[in-house]
Motif scaffolding. Structure first.
Motif, PDB file in Angstrom:
ATOM      1  N   GLN A  67      -3.339  21.995  12.856  1.00 29.16           N
ATOM      2  CA  GLN A  67      -3.963  21.232  13.928  1.00 29.16           C
ATOM      3  C   GLN A  67      -3.273  21.424  15.276  1.00 29.16           C
ATOM      4  O   GLN A  67      -3.817  21.068  16.311  1.00 29.16           O
ATOM      5  N   PHE A  68      -2.064  21.972  15.207  1.00 23.55           N
ATOM      6  CA  PHE A  68      -1.280  22.152  16.422  1.00 23.55           C
ATOM      7  C   PHE A  68      -1.260  23.621  16.836  1.00 23.55           C
ATOM      8  O   PHE A  68      -1.261  24.519  15.986  1.00 23.55           O
ATOM      9  N   LEU A 102      -4.839   9.180  14.110  1.00 24.27           N
ATOM     10  CA  LEU A 102      -4.125   8.001  14.581  1.00 24.27           C
ATOM     11  C   LEU A 102      -2.615   8.224  14.541  1.00 24.27           C
ATOM     12  O   LEU A 102      -1.882   7.800  15.448  1.00 24.27           O
ATOM     13  N   GLU A 103      -2.162   8.909  13.500  1.00 24.19           N
ATOM     14  CA  GLU A 103      -0.718   9.118  13.327  1.00 24.19           C
ATOM     15  C   GLU A 103      -0.133  10.154  14.294  1.00 24.19           C
ATOM     16  O   GLU A 103       1.081  10.377  14.304  1.00 24.19           O
ATOM     17  N   ASP A 104      -0.971  10.758  15.109  1.00 24.95           N
ATOM     18  CA  ASP A 104      -0.462  11.650  16.160  1.00 24.95           C
ATOM     19  C   ASP A 104      -0.001  10.866  17.380  1.00 24.95           C
ATOM     20  O   ASP A 104       0.577  11.445  18.305  1.00 24.95           O
ATOM     21  N   SER A 105      -0.275   9.573  17.399  1.00 28.27           N
ATOM     22  CA  SER A 105       0.183   8.738  18.513  1.00 28.27           C
ATOM     23  C   SER A 105       1.701   8.771  18.581  1.00 28.27           C
ATOM     24  O   SER A 105       2.384   8.437  17.605  1.00 28.27           O
ATOM     25  N   VAL A 130      -6.771  17.378  22.300  1.00 30.02           N
ATOM     26  CA  VAL A 130      -5.982  17.088  23.497  1.00 30.02           C
ATOM     27  C   VAL A 130      -5.089  18.276  23.816  1.00 30.02           C
ATOM     28  O   VAL A 130      -4.665  19.003  22.914  1.00 30.02           O
ATOM     29  N   ILE A 131      -4.833  18.445  25.082  1.00 34.34           N
ATOM     30  CA  ILE A 131      -3.889  19.463  25.543  1.00 34.34           C
ATOM     31  C   ILE A 131      -2.838  18.785  26.401  1.00 34.34           C
ATOM     32  O   ILE A 131      -3.162  18.131  27.395  1.00 34.34           O
ATOM     33  N   LEU A 132      -1.610  18.923  25.972  1.00 36.24           N
ATOM     34  CA  LEU A 132      -0.483  18.380  26.735  1.00 36.24           C
ATOM     35  C   LEU A 132       0.170  19.537  27.491  1.00 36.24           C
ATOM     36  O   LEU A 132       0.389  20.606  26.924  1.00 36.24           O
ATOM     37  N   LEU A 139       0.728  22.312  24.602  1.00 41.09           N
ATOM     38  CA  LEU A 139       0.608  21.916  23.199  1.00 41.09           C
ATOM     39  C   LEU A 139      -0.802  21.386  23.004  1.00 41.09           C
ATOM     40  O   LEU A 139      -1.220  20.468  23.719  1.00 41.09           O
ATOM     41  N   LYS A 140      -1.528  21.985  22.077  1.00 46.96           N
ATOM     42  CA  LYS A 140      -2.884  21.535  21.783  1.00 46.96           C
ATOM     43  C   LYS A 140      -2.916  20.908  20.396  1.00 46.96           C
ATOM     44  O   LYS A 140      -2.366  21.464  19.440  1.00 46.96           O
ATOM     45  N   ILE A 141      -3.568  19.764  20.320  1.00 48.78           N
ATOM     46  CA  ILE A 141      -3.854  19.154  19.029  1.00 48.78           C
ATOM     47  C   ILE A 141      -5.361  19.198  18.877  1.00 48.78           C
ATOM     48  O   ILE A 141      -6.092  18.607  19.693  1.00 48.78           O
ATOM     49  N   ARG A 142      -5.848  19.894  17.849  1.00 52.90           N
ATOM     50  CA  ARG A 142      -7.278  20.185  17.765  1.00 52.90           C
ATOM     51  C   ARG A 142      -8.110  18.956  17.456  1.00 52.90           C
ATOM     52  O   ARG A 142      -9.123  18.715  18.082  1.00 52.90           O
TER      53      ARG A 142
END
Lengths: 115, 112
Positions: free
Chosen positions: A64-65, A84-87, A19-21, A77-80
């Motif tokens: 991962q970030f 679940l705990e990134d929620s 995801v990319i925020l 901000l990218k999370i590769r």
């Protein structure tokens, strides 16, 4: 009044997906930050960014970030590979100085839900 | 841990009354900030007080800082229903760069 703009406001993603925020900080600010808030918990520092490089990061901000300022206005901000705990709610912030003496301007956040 | 801790965790008052929230922290600080968060929304910066200041006002807000007790208070006078939100203190400390440490917040409910 100048604002920090974050998109999307809500993102749902499958576990393992990237995801990319996105964030647009205030135009004359020089320091950029990401914080996150897991539901019901404290707001936690992730990373600060200045002069096109990371100036500080917390233990949460692992491999991962990543962050990037791809152009003169966006800060991402990218999370590769999401877990679940990134929620959490992810907040972008910016400031003119890095001293903390002028406070931060926060965006309204992106709620990330990993399913 | 540097993090501030707010007290009380929850506060419910009638409109027009004053609301007082407290924040305690553990190590020396450069400054302390108070933020408001409406449910599910972003953080709104309310006021910043530097370590060499003892009191600061902004509209209906009054913040005090006692560095000897490592504590701060936020007073909202003549509260309104629109003040209903969570309030957080955040501390910035020497030698920690420009990151801030947030407390768990006080949930304020103002009853019309």
């Amino acid at each position: 009044e100048p604002e920090v703009t974050q998109t999307p406001s809500h993102q749902v993603t499958q576990m393992g997906q990237e995801v990319i925020l996105r964030c647009v900080p205030i135009s004359n600010h020089l320091y950029f930050y990401w914080y996150r808030q897991i539901l019901g918990q404290k707001v936690e520092f992730l990373v600060s960014f200045y002069n096109n490089e990371i100036s500080e990061k917390s233990e949460i901000f692992d491999d991962q970030f990543s962050v990037e300022r791809p152009d003169g206005s966006n800060f991402t901000l990218k999370i590769r590979s999401t877990k679940l705990e990134d929620s959490a709610m992810y907040f972008c912030a910016s400031s003119f100085t890095g001293t903390g003496l002028d406070g931060y301007t926060f965006g309204s956040g992106t709620r990330l839900t990993v399913v | 841990s540097q993090q501030g801790e707010e007290d009380p965790q929850a506060l419910s008052i009638q409109e027009g009354e004053n609301a007082t929230m407290n924040c305690s922290y553990k190590t020396s600080i450069n400054n302390l900030q108070w933020y408001r968060q409406n449910s599910g929304r972003g953080l709104v910066h309310l006021i910043l007080i530097r370590s060499n200041e003892r009191e600061k006002h902004s509209g209906r807000l009054r913040v005090t800082l006692d560095t000897s007790k490592k504590s701060s208070s936020l007073l909202i006078t003549a509260s309104r229903a629109a003040d209903t939100a969570s309030y957080f203190c955040a501390t910035g400390a020497p030698n920690t760069g420009n990151q801030f440490y947030f407390g768990t917040g006080t949930s304020l409910t103002v009853i019309p």
